[in-house]
Design a protein around this motif. Structure first.
Motif, PDB file in Angstrom:
ATOM      1  N   ALA A  56       0.820  -1.216   0.000  1.00 16.94           N
ATOM      2  CA  ALA A  56       0.000   0.000   0.000  1.00 16.94           C
ATOM      3  C   ALA A  56       0.850   1.261   0.000  1.00 16.94           C
ATOM      4  O   ALA A  56       0.391   2.333  -0.450  1.00 16.94           O
ATOM      5  CB  ALA A  56      -0.912  -0.003   1.228  1.00 16.94           C
ATOM      6  N   CYS A  57       2.094   1.140   0.477  1.00 26.64           N
ATOM      7  CA  CYS A  57       2.999   2.304   0.529  1.00 26.64           C
ATOM      8  C   CYS A  57       3.983   2.308  -0.625  1.00 26.64           C
ATOM      9  O   CYS A  57       5.066   2.915  -0.538  1.00 26.64           O
ATOM     10  CB  CYS A  57       3.729   2.327   1.869  1.00 26.64           C
ATOM     11  SG  CYS A  57       2.649   2.641   3.280  1.00 26.64           S
ATOM     12  N   GLY A  58       3.651   1.624  -1.698  1.00 23.03           N
ATOM     13  CA  GLY A  58       4.460   1.660  -2.900  1.00 23.03           C
ATOM     14  C   GLY A  58       5.674   0.760  -2.884  1.00 23.03           C
ATOM     15  O   GLY A  58       6.613   0.978  -3.653  1.00 23.03           O
ATOM     16  N   GLY A  59       5.687  -0.223  -1.998  1.00 22.83           N
ATOM     17  CA  GLY A  59       6.793  -1.178  -1.993  1.00 22.83           C
ATOM     18  C   GLY A  59       7.802  -0.971  -0.884  1.00 22.83           C
ATOM     19  O   GLY A  59       8.691  -1.809  -0.681  1.00 22.83           O
ATOM     20  N   SER A  60       7.708   0.120  -0.140  1.00 25.21           N
ATOM     21  CA  SER A  60       8.628   0.376   0.970  1.00 25.21           C
ATOM     22  C   SER A  60       7.900   1.105   2.093  1.00 25.21           C
ATOM     23  O   SER A  60       7.114   2.027   1.839  1.00 25.21           O
ATOM     24  CB  SER A  60       9.822   1.213   0.517  1.00 25.21           C
ATOM     25  OG  SER A  60      10.636   1.566   1.618  1.00 25.21           O
ATOM     26  N   LEU A  61       8.192   0.696   3.333  1.00 25.13           N
ATOM     27  CA  LEU A  61       7.575   1.336   4.498  1.00 25.13           C
ATOM     28  C   LEU A  61       8.462   2.436   5.083  1.00 25.13           C
ATOM     29  O   LEU A  61       8.040   3.116   6.031  1.00 25.13           O
ATOM     30  CB  LEU A  61       7.280   0.288   5.574  1.00 25.13           C
ATOM     31  CG  LEU A  61       6.113  -0.660   5.273  1.00 25.13           C
ATOM     32  CD1 LEU A  61       6.136  -1.865   6.205  1.00 25.13           C
ATOM     33  CD2 LEU A  61       4.781   0.089   5.404  1.00 25.13           C
ATOM     34  N   ARG A  62       9.639   2.604   4.572  1.00 24.35           N
ATOM     35  CA  ARG A  62      10.560   3.594   5.129  1.00 24.35           C
ATOM     36  C   ARG A  62       9.964   4.998   5.038  1.00 24.35           C
ATOM     37  O   ARG A  62       9.541   5.456   3.972  1.00 24.35           O
ATOM     38  CB  ARG A  62      11.902   3.537   4.405  1.00 24.35           C
ATOM     39  CG  ARG A  62      12.976   4.448   5.017  1.00 24.35           C
ATOM     40  CD  ARG A  62      14.346   4.172   4.440  1.00 24.35           C
ATOM     41  NE  ARG A  62      14.764   2.816   4.732  1.00 24.35           N
ATOM     42  CZ  ARG A  62      15.289   2.426   5.896  1.00 24.35           C
ATOM     43  NH1 ARG A  62      15.436   3.313   6.869  1.00 24.35           N
ATOM     44  NH2 ARG A  62      15.664   1.174   6.073  1.00 24.35           N
TER      45      ARG A  62
END
Length: 450
Positions: A314-320
């Motif tokens: 949901a965050c485009g592939g990264s949670l950073r």
């Protein structure tokens, strides 16, 4: 009837209050003076719907008292109920029976009249027989009968389960009793109102009664893990796990309860009992049972990983550096219990991936702060969801299900929501322009039936 309840944790306090509500005179016993003072003043040390008014009412009419005195308790009644906690030992699998033995030892040394000791704690099969033999060795002059009466309370539904249970189970020492035992007579008196209302009483041997609670929890855990495993298949083929669960639930051999796919189970009972039962099965050579129960646990733990993956997608592939709002901290709704909470486990995992995580729960915030001090906690849904890149619903509180997606739109940065409990109306959220995801629900699949 007069009875004592040793241990004023969740189980003991609930049972003491409910027995008093049924008209009995009850003395709750604990070694923690602070807990006794709080209960004696009418305050619960935990949250359980509608229980505190019953505590105050029975204190006021004099049917319920609390004490730290074991001698007073031994003199108060001839029916003593043990509700002492049996947490997982250091190995994470076996039950720690230290407190149970300690309480029973102190009580047996003080008993001067024929008495019944009724165990309600969740213990491995064989514990009652070993405990009885131990007490006879330690206190040879004590005239007692030890029986086991497992509890089946569900947090959030404790009043219903205690006052009108589905069944009452009593395990007695078949070899020592001829005909109806003293323990059975006392139990029939204690639960007279429930028996008159048609609640079935199952009298069996000690080992069967001890297994009853663990087996019930293990079966429920298996049912939950089954539908969660099937949810992966549903996503793969484009099926809706909610509709599938409804179809399965109409089969009277299966039933609908427990067939909600999502983040999996937690709490202080199911995981602990599942591990303990698997451990005992392995020790006894019941290989198939041990393998099944261990796989059930692994499936359950993997559900938490799956929800973290959904958040990452949901965050485009990264949670950073992503801002993640988590609605729910308790392991289930209508509880402030955060033991082995899937919601907090997922929150911590997302934080470890570099996200900024803010958690809200209507009842469990204080306990959550103590268990996960590195997380950020909000006192309102609004605060939790401000500028969120994704919102995760991880505890099935009714107020979360009732959220208005249009109102939440004004708070968040991205309209993205993950329904970890399958408690939201997916059509409503998608029609409001939200990207809705849930385990077992394909991206393009909306719920077709209520």
């Amino acid at each position: 009837m007069r009875c004592t309840v040793f241990g004023t944790g969740y189980l003991g306090t609930t049972h003491a209050i409910c027995m008093a509500e049924l008209g009995h005179h009850v003395l709750g016993v604990d070694t923690d003076p602070g807990k006794i003072t709080k209960l004696s003043s009418g305050q619960l040390p935990f949250y359980e719907p509608d229980l505190e008014p019953l505590l105050r009412r029975n204190l006021a009419v004099g049917r319920l008292h609390f004490t730290t005195s074991y001698p007073d308790a031994a003199q108060f009644a001839d029916l003593h109920i043990l509700t002492v906690g049996t947490p997982s030992a250091a190995d994470g699998h076996t039950a720690d029976l230290t407190d149970l033995y300690a309480v029973a030892n102190q009580l047996a040394a003080l008993i001067e009249r024929p008495a019944v000791i009724l165990g309600k704690s969740t213990v491995p099969a064989g514990t009652a027989a070993r405990l009885a033999a131990h007490l006879r060795e330690q206190s040879p002059t004590c005239d007692f009968e030890l029986a086991w009466n497992p509890e089946f309370l569900r947090e959030g539904h404790a009043l219903q389960d205690a006052l009108r249970p589905d069944r009452i189970v009593l395990g007695v020492d078949m070899e020592r009793t001829l005909g109806r035992s003293r323990a059975e007579q006392q139990a029939r008196h204690l639960y007279a109102d429930q028996l008159k209302a048609g609640v079935p009483l199952v009298v069996t041997n000690l080992e069967t009664a001890e297994l009853a609670k663990m087996a019930a929890n293990a079966y429920l855990a298996t049912k939950i893990s089954f539908i969660n495993a099937i949810s992966d298949l549903c996503e793969g083929v484009g099926a809706d796990v909610r509709a599938l669960a409804d179809i399965l639930g109409h089969d009277p051999r299966i039933g609908r309860f427990g067939l909600d796919a999502g983040i999996g189970f937690g709490g202080g009972c199911l995981p602990k009992d599942l591990r303990a039962l698997a451990k005992q099965a392995g020790e006894l050579g019941a290989v198939d049972a041990a393998m099944l129960l261990r796989e059930v646990e692994q499936i359950n733990l993997h559900r938490r990983v799956r929800v973290v993956d959904l958040a990452r997608q949901a965050c485009g592939g990264s949670l950073r550096a992503a801002h993640v709002a988590v609605l729910g901290a308790a392991f289930k709704a209508e509880s402030d219990d955060v033991r082995d909470s899937p919601a907090l486990h997922v929150s911590a995992a997302i934080q470890q991936h570099g996200a900024f995580v803010t958690v809200y729960d209507p009842k469990a915030l204080d306990n959550a702060r103590q268990s996960y001090p590195t997380l950020t906690f909000a006192t309102t849904i609004t605060h939790a969801c401000e500028n969120a890149d994704v919102v995760l619903v991880l505890t099935e509180w009714e107020q979360f299900a009732a959220l208005n997606p249009d109102e939440l739109t004004r708070l968040v940065r991205n309209r993205s929501i993950i329904d970890g409990r399958s408690s939201l109306d997916s059509t409503r959220w998608r029609e409001a322009g939200w990207a809705y995801r849930a385990p077992g629900i394909p991206k393009t699949c909306d719920q077709l039936s209520p």
